[in-house]
Design a protein around this motif. Structure first.
Motif, PDB file in Angstrom:
ATOM      1  N   THR A 197     -14.018  -4.836   8.157  1.00 24.91           N
ATOM      2  CA  THR A 197     -12.562  -4.852   8.277  1.00 24.91           C
ATOM      3  C   THR A 197     -11.996  -6.261   8.396  1.00 24.91           C
ATOM      4  OG1 THR A 197     -12.531  -4.733  10.700  1.00 24.91           O
ATOM      5  CG2 THR A 197     -12.668  -2.642   9.489  1.00 24.91           C
ATOM      6  N   GLU A 247      -4.984  -2.473   5.141  1.00 25.62           N
ATOM      7  CA  GLU A 247      -4.452  -3.033   3.886  1.00 25.62           C
ATOM      8  C   GLU A 247      -5.204  -4.281   3.441  1.00 25.62           C
ATOM      9  OE1 GLU A 247      -2.743  -5.749   6.824  1.00 25.62           O
ATOM     10  OE2 GLU A 247      -3.161  -3.603   6.797  1.00 25.62           O
ATOM     11  N   SER A 248      -6.138  -4.743   4.293  1.00 26.62           N
ATOM     12  CA  SER A 248      -6.912  -5.978   4.053  1.00 26.62           C
ATOM     13  C   SER A 248      -5.959  -7.155   3.814  1.00 26.62           C
ATOM     14  CB  SER A 248      -7.903  -5.794   2.908  1.00 26.62           C
ATOM     15  OG  SER A 248      -7.257  -5.502   1.692  1.00 26.62           O
ATOM     16  N   SER A 249      -6.068  -7.827   2.679  1.00 29.61           N
ATOM     17  CA  SER A 249      -5.167  -8.936   2.322  1.00 29.61           C
ATOM     18  C   SER A 249      -5.147 -10.062   3.351  1.00 29.61           C
ATOM     19  CB  SER A 249      -3.741  -8.421   2.122  1.00 29.61           C
ATOM     20  OG  SER A 249      -3.688  -7.471   1.105  1.00 29.61           O
ATOM     21  N   THR A 284     -11.732  -3.593   1.382  1.00 34.30           N
ATOM     22  CA  THR A 284     -10.834  -2.438   1.311  1.00 34.30           C
ATOM     23  C   THR A 284     -11.513  -1.159   1.801  1.00 34.30           C
ATOM     24  OG1 THR A 284     -11.490  -2.048  -0.987  1.00 34.30           O
ATOM     25  CG2 THR A 284      -9.551  -3.439  -0.616  1.00 34.30           C
ATOM     26  N   ASP A 285     -12.535  -1.299   2.652  1.00 39.25           N
ATOM     27  CA  ASP A 285     -13.283  -0.141   3.147  1.00 39.25           C
ATOM     28  C   ASP A 285     -12.369   0.909   3.795  1.00 39.25           C
ATOM     29  OD1 ASP A 285     -15.192  -2.024   2.519  1.00 39.25           O
ATOM     30  OD2 ASP A 285     -16.484  -1.564   4.226  1.00 39.25           O
ATOM     31  N   ASN A 287      -9.105   1.325   3.410  1.00 35.18           N
ATOM     32  CA  ASN A 287      -7.860   1.530   2.677  1.00 35.18           C
ATOM     33  C   ASN A 287      -7.416   2.989   2.664  1.00 35.18           C
ATOM     34  OD1 ASN A 287      -6.372   1.722  -0.255  1.00 35.18           O
ATOM     35  ND2 ASN A 287      -6.077  -0.265   0.726  1.00 35.18           N
ATOM     36  N   TYR A 329     -17.125   0.472   8.745  1.00 34.83           N
ATOM     37  CA  TYR A 329     -16.290  -0.284   7.828  1.00 34.83           C
ATOM     38  C   TYR A 329     -16.456  -1.773   8.101  1.00 34.83           C
ATOM     39  CZ  TYR A 329     -13.569   4.127   8.079  1.00 34.83           C
ATOM     40  OH  TYR A 329     -13.159   5.438   8.104  1.00 34.83           O
ATOM     41  N   GLU A 375       0.828  -1.206   0.000  1.00 35.94           N
ATOM     42  CA  GLU A 375       0.000   0.000   0.000  1.00 35.94           C
ATOM     43  C   GLU A 375       0.863   1.258   0.000  1.00 35.94           C
ATOM     44  OE1 GLU A 375      -3.178   0.266  -0.420  1.00 35.94           O
ATOM     45  OE2 GLU A 375      -3.566  -1.895  -0.414  1.00 35.94           O
TER      46      GLU A 375
END
Length: 374
Positions: A287, A335-337, A341-342, A344, A285, A188
């Motif tokens: 998450t 960064e989610s993953s 991606t709320d 981000n 969000y 990111e």
């Protein structure tokens, strides 16, 4: 397929089938993860160091394993438990089956047990120590040994980088402290053009300042934040000198450095579907989360931190902001993953704070020094 056993410290025994690597004896903290997809990123998240992961979604491995979705080069989990492991995955990016991948990495898997029963037990009893074995043994003796085992407390040092390294960029200069960093965080930053210097967990404030950064990002990582006193000291020494952004373990280290306390959650937050409310905007969000500790709500009183985010499932603290300095943190993973991606945009917000220093702050001073010395 051979038999494999999971023994819990409360005396419960699950019998299933083995996949992945063979095992003589592996033990760790048994935790559950609630994501329906993203198992590859979960397996390669360094924050799972020392843990046995139970996947709540019943069918795992259906799209296989590829070389693009790893969050670290070598997975750190102890073992994996699923209801059913897919033997013949189907996806255009598939390169290995889940079982073959675990075998290559020396990680054992257990399938064919009632994962719903196991997860319900963890939710009721709290996180439990567990042991995975392949042979019929004296189970009473194994339970006794398991209760005597002390889980390691040096998890961060075993997953952090040993030496600093640089990922070049032309924009903001960021020092990223690696406590068990997911590659998604680094990705990111680099996608936004940042010049990133990744440093080990025991880096001092003086060493950070030698890189002349515009800001510091504290990464995620495994274990109890109180087992990382060097991280707490780093934050204390940098307060008021640099903007700081903490994610997950980094969030907890900021809280400890500012006088708050942390405590274990009953069974942790692990998954990609945890709702969090942003108290500043009143937005919610979805998450990605992976942590077993939280900042104590009572300890936030009378210290220079204000709560910015809360978890809607249990009202635990999910974000903090310093009342005087540019210090921010979130318990979840922007960064989610894997995951949504709320959140981000939190990276843009942090980098935006750094840009406010351009006229008279850190960046301006660095640019002036560079000009004079050229």
């Amino acid at each position: 397929m051979s038999n494999r056993y999971l023994i819990l410290e409360d005396g419960t025994i699950f019998k299933g089938k083995a996949f992945g690597a063979s095992v003589a004896d592996v033990h760790g903290e048994v935790v559950f993860q609630t994501g329906m997809t993203g198992y590859q990123e979960t397996l390669s998240d360094p924050s799972y160091k020392g843990q046995i992961i139970v996947m709540t979604y019943p069918l795992i491995g259906n799209y296989g394993i590829n070389h693009d979705d790893f969050e670290t080069v070598n997975p750190k989990l102890q073992a994996l438990i699923v209801k059913e492991c897919v033997k013949y995955p189907s996806n255009f990016r598939n390169e290995h089956s889940l079982s073959d991948f675990l075998r290559q990495e020396g990680i054992p898997g257990l399938e064919g047990i009632d994962t719903r029963q196991l997860v319900k037990k963890i939710r009721i009893s709290g996180t439990l120590k567990g042991k995975m074995i392949d042979t019929e043994v004296d189970h009473d003796l194994e339970i006794k040994h398991l209760n005597e085992i002390e889980l390691p407390t040096n998890q961060v040092s075993s997953v952090s980088t040993i030496k600093p390294y640089v990922v070049p960029g032309r924009k903001e200069r960021i020092v990223l402290v690696d406590y068990g960093m997911k590659h998604g965080i680094l990705r990111e930053l680099t996608e936004r053009g940042c010049h990133v210097t990744v440093v080990p967990h025991n880096t001092t404030a003086e060493e950070v300042l030698q890189h002349r950064p515009d800001g510091v990002l504290l990464s995620n990582g495994p274990g109890n934040p109180k087992d990382v006193p060097e991280g707490v000291q780093l934050v204390k020494d940098l307060i008021g000198r640099l903007p700081i952004f903490g994610i997950c373990l980094g969030h907890q280290l900021i809280a400890l450095a500012c006088g708050a306390n942390t405590e274990p959650l009953k069974f942790g937050h692990r998954g990609v579907n945890h709702p969090v409310r942003d108290l500043l905007t009143d937005e919610v969000y979805m998450t990605s989360q992976n942590h077993g500790y939280t900042v104590s709500l009572e300890s936030i009183k009378n210290i220079p931190l204000t709560i910015t985010h809360v978890a809607l499932n249990d009202q635990s603290i999910e974000g903090l902001k310093h009342v005087q300095h540019k210090i921010y943190s979130v318990q979840f993973h922007p960064e989610s993953s894997p995951g949504p991606t709320d959140a981000n945009r939190l990276f843009e917000e942090f980098l935006g704070e750094l840009n406010e220093n351009q006229q008279g702050g850190i960046k301006a001073c660095r640019n002036e020094q560079t000009y004079i010395g050229s």
